[in-house]
Structures are given as structure tokens and as C-alpha cells.
Design a protein around this motif. Structure first.
Motif, mmCIF file in Angstrom:
data_model
loop_
_atom_site.group_PDB
_atom_site.id
_atom_site.type_symbol
_atom_site.label_atom_id
_atom_site.label_comp_id
_atom_site.label_asym_id
_atom_site.label_seq_id
_atom_site.Cartn_x
_atom_site.Cartn_y
_atom_site.Cartn_z
ATOM 1 N N UNK A 59 0.798 -1.689 -0.058
ATOM 2 C CA UNK A 59 0.023 -0.042 0.357
ATOM 3 C C UNK A 59 1.012 1.487 0.245
ATOM 4 N N UNK A 60 0.569 2.580 -0.225
ATOM 5 C CA UNK A 60 1.123 4.094 -0.495
ATOM 6 C C UNK A 60 1.563 4.134 0.804
ATOM 7 N N UNK A 61 2.299 4.324 1.091
ATOM 8 C CA UNK A 61 2.539 4.859 2.812
ATOM 9 C C UNK A 61 3.571 6.054 2.227
ATOM 10 N N UNK A 62 2.894 7.361 3.584
ATOM 11 C CA UNK A 62 4.093 8.352 3.183
ATOM 12 C C UNK A 62 4.786 8.642 4.101
ATOM 13 N N UNK A 63 5.885 10.241 3.946
ATOM 14 C CA UNK A 63 6.388 10.831 5.058
ATOM 15 C C UNK A 63 6.358 12.318 4.546
ATOM 16 N N UNK A 64 5.762 12.716 5.716
ATOM 17 C CA UNK A 64 5.495 14.471 5.910
ATOM 18 C C UNK A 64 5.831 15.026 7.291
ATOM 19 N N UNK A 65 6.567 16.859 6.758
ATOM 20 C CA UNK A 65 6.435 17.149 7.550
ATOM 21 C C UNK A 65 4.967 16.888 7.978
ATOM 22 N N UNK A 66 5.406 17.531 10.355
ATOM 23 C CA UNK A 66 4.459 16.872 11.162
ATOM 24 C C UNK A 66 4.326 18.307 12.611
ATOM 25 N N UNK A 67 3.189 18.845 12.413
ATOM 26 C CA UNK A 67 4.249 19.386 13.865
ATOM 27 C C UNK A 67 2.351 20.177 13.976
ATOM 28 N N UNK A 68 1.736 19.171 15.609
ATOM 29 C CA UNK A 68 0.783 19.064 15.281
ATOM 30 C C UNK A 68 0.364 20.186 16.559
ATOM 31 N N UNK A 69 1.212 21.369 17.074
ATOM 32 C CA UNK A 69 0.544 22.083 16.699
ATOM 33 C C UNK A 69 0.413 23.332 15.989
ATOM 34 N N UNK A 70 0.698 22.733 14.677
ATOM 35 C CA UNK A 70 0.219 23.644 13.383
ATOM 36 C C UNK A 70 -1.026 23.131 13.184
ATOM 37 N N UNK A 71 -1.341 21.822 13.513
ATOM 38 C CA UNK A 71 -2.644 21.029 12.267
ATOM 39 C C UNK A 71 -1.937 19.737 12.439
ATOM 40 N N UNK A 72 -3.403 19.158 13.808
ATOM 41 C CA UNK A 72 -3.140 17.899 14.295
ATOM 42 C C UNK A 72 -3.586 16.628 13.476
ATOM 43 N N UNK A 73 -3.986 17.168 12.318
ATOM 44 C CA UNK A 73 -4.036 16.311 10.993
ATOM 45 C C UNK A 73 -3.493 15.846 9.346
ATOM 46 N N UNK A 74 -2.744 17.606 9.519
ATOM 47 C CA UNK A 74 -2.429 17.438 7.849
ATOM 48 C C UNK A 74 -0.568 18.737 8.142
ATOM 49 N N UNK A 75 -0.458 17.123 7.066
ATOM 50 C CA UNK A 75 1.762 17.726 7.481
ATOM 51 C C UNK A 75 1.385 19.625 7.185
ATOM 52 N N UNK A 78 6.954 21.991 7.166
ATOM 53 C CA UNK A 78 9.175 21.955 6.910
ATOM 54 C C UNK A 78 9.351 20.863 8.175
ATOM 55 N N UNK A 79 10.365 19.735 7.737
ATOM 56 C CA UNK A 79 10.735 18.583 8.681
ATOM 57 C C UNK A 79 11.478 18.642 9.840
ATOM 58 N N UNK A 80 11.638 20.254 9.809
ATOM 59 C CA UNK A 80 12.738 20.489 10.929
ATOM 60 C C UNK A 80 11.425 20.362 12.157
ATOM 61 N N UNK A 81 10.463 21.065 11.981
ATOM 62 C CA UNK A 81 9.624 21.263 13.060
ATOM 63 C C UNK A 81 9.038 19.703 13.935
ATOM 64 N N UNK A 82 9.533 18.189 12.690
ATOM 65 C CA UNK A 82 8.596 17.100 13.474
ATOM 66 C C UNK A 82 8.079 16.249 12.172
ATOM 67 N N UNK A 83 8.123 15.110 12.384
ATOM 68 C CA UNK A 83 7.707 14.159 10.845
ATOM 69 C C UNK A 83 6.480 13.171 11.382
ATOM 70 N N UNK A 84 5.985 12.636 10.498
ATOM 71 C CA UNK A 84 4.788 11.352 10.378
ATOM 72 C C UNK A 84 4.747 10.330 9.093
ATOM 73 N N UNK A 85 5.027 9.002 9.713
ATOM 74 C CA UNK A 85 4.862 7.784 8.797
ATOM 75 C C UNK A 85 3.428 7.687 8.449
ATOM 76 N N UNK A 86 3.170 6.987 7.714
ATOM 77 C CA UNK A 86 1.551 6.966 8.062
ATOM 78 C C UNK A 86 0.990 6.249 6.070
ATOM 79 N N UNK A 87 0.576 5.733 6.652
ATOM 80 C CA UNK A 87 -0.813 5.040 4.900
ATOM 81 C C UNK A 87 -1.426 5.698 4.712
#
Length: 181
Positions: A59-75, A78-87
Motif C-alpha cells: 500500500x502507499x505509505x507516506x512521510x511528511x513534515x508534521x507539527x501537531x501544534x500547527x495542524x493535528x491532522x495534516x502535513x 517543515x521537516x525541522x518541526x517533526x514528521x509522521x509516517x502513515x498509510x
């Protein structure tokens, strides 16, 4: 009993001061270099995880920059703020309901940036791996130090097939604040 004269003591203190003035900047550069390599290695591990999970799940799996303080459900931007890996079957920049979160990375050490190879903007690309393990794009995530601009960068470099590798000094570190970050 032998004793030191004031002149001998001053000479010893002067020599120690000179040695310390030479050692402290070198140690500071060394620790900055270690921080850069460590953060690039964390990104590399996230890329490996995304690729292996895509192959394992077919299945498609993505890595993207993520900052829960900016957006709890969207990339975010900036990768410097953190990242998530998700299906990510729909290949969008959102962690939709029902899409499984596989890993989350914290923000980089203060004073570090993640940019493109030219160093002219923050790296914010969505990296998606397909079931065959390919990413179908070339990409560089370059980690640099703003506090120590003379220290060489470390980069995670992806080729079209999706194979990641790390490279030292691959690109130009930004000299000022990055747009898009």
C-alpha cells in the motif's frame, strides 16, 4: 619542598588559556557535526520505515513534515518541526480517519534546518512509497546548522527507484532564514 613561583604559575595558566581557546571552537564544531548527522540519520530511518511498510503492506505509505501544534491532522511545511509516517492510500497531505499512523518524529535540535539541496527553501515535500518500494521521484532532505554554518551538511538523498542514501556535504546550506518553513 618544591614550590612554583608566580611567574611559573602565570606561564602555565597562559598556556592552558591558549590551549582552551583553540579546543573549545573545535569541540563546538564537532558537537554540531554530530547533531547534524544524528538528525539526518533519524530522517533516514523514517524513510526506511516508510519504504519497508509500503512493501510489507503493498500500500502507499507516506512521510511528511508534521507539527501537531500547527495542524493535528495534516502535513505542515517543515521537516525541522517533526514528521509522521502513515498509510496514505489517497496520497494527500492529510492523516485522514482510518489511515494508520506508523511513526512520529520530534522536532530537530534547535539551530538545525532541513532544506532542499540548493538551500533556498525548507523541505516540505510529501514522500510517498508505493507497494513496489519505489518513490518515483528524486529528492534531497539536507540537514544544516544555522549556528555553525561552516559545518558540512548531511543529506538524505532519494533516487527515482526509491533507494535512500546519506551523503555528506551534498548541497549548499542556507545562509539566511528559509522561505516555506
Amino acid at each position: 619542598m618544591a614550590a612554583f613561583t608566580l611567574v611559573e604559575l602565570l606561564v602555565v595558566v597562559s598556556v592552558l588559556a591558549i590551549l582552551l581557546s583553540l579546543a573549545v571552537p573545535a569541540f563546538s564544531r564537532f558537537t554540531a557535526s554530530l547533531r547534524i548527522r544524528t538528525e539526518a540519520s533519524k530522517l533516514m530511518s523514517a524513510v526506511h520505515l516508510a519504504r519497508s511498510e509500503a512493501i510489507k503492506r503493498n500500500r502507499k505509505v507516506s512521510l511528511c513534515p508534521y507539527n501537531s501544534e500547527v495542524s493535528p491532522a495534516a502535513c505542515t511545511r517543515d521537516y525541522a518541526d517533526g514528521w509522521v509516517v502513515f498509510v496514505n492510500p489517497d496520497r494527500d497531505r492529510e492523516l485522514d480517519e482510518g489511515e494508520q499512523l506508523l511513526a512520529r518524529g520530534s522536532a530537530l535540535t534547535t539551530g538545525l534546518t532541513v532544506s532542499n539541496r540548493k538551500g533556498n527553501r525548507a523541505a516540505d515535500e510529501l514522500i510517498t512509497y508505493y507497494g513496489d518500494g519505489s518513490s518515483r521521484r528524486n529528492l534531497t532532505l539536507m540537514v544544516c546548522s544555522t549556528a555553525h554554518p561552516g559545518v558540512e551538511s548531511w543529506s538524505v538523498v532519494l533516487n527515482l527507484v526509491g533507494r535512500p542514501r546519506m551523503a555528506r556535504g551534498w548541497g549548499e546550506c542556507p545562509t539566511e532564514a528559509l522561505p516555506g518553513g
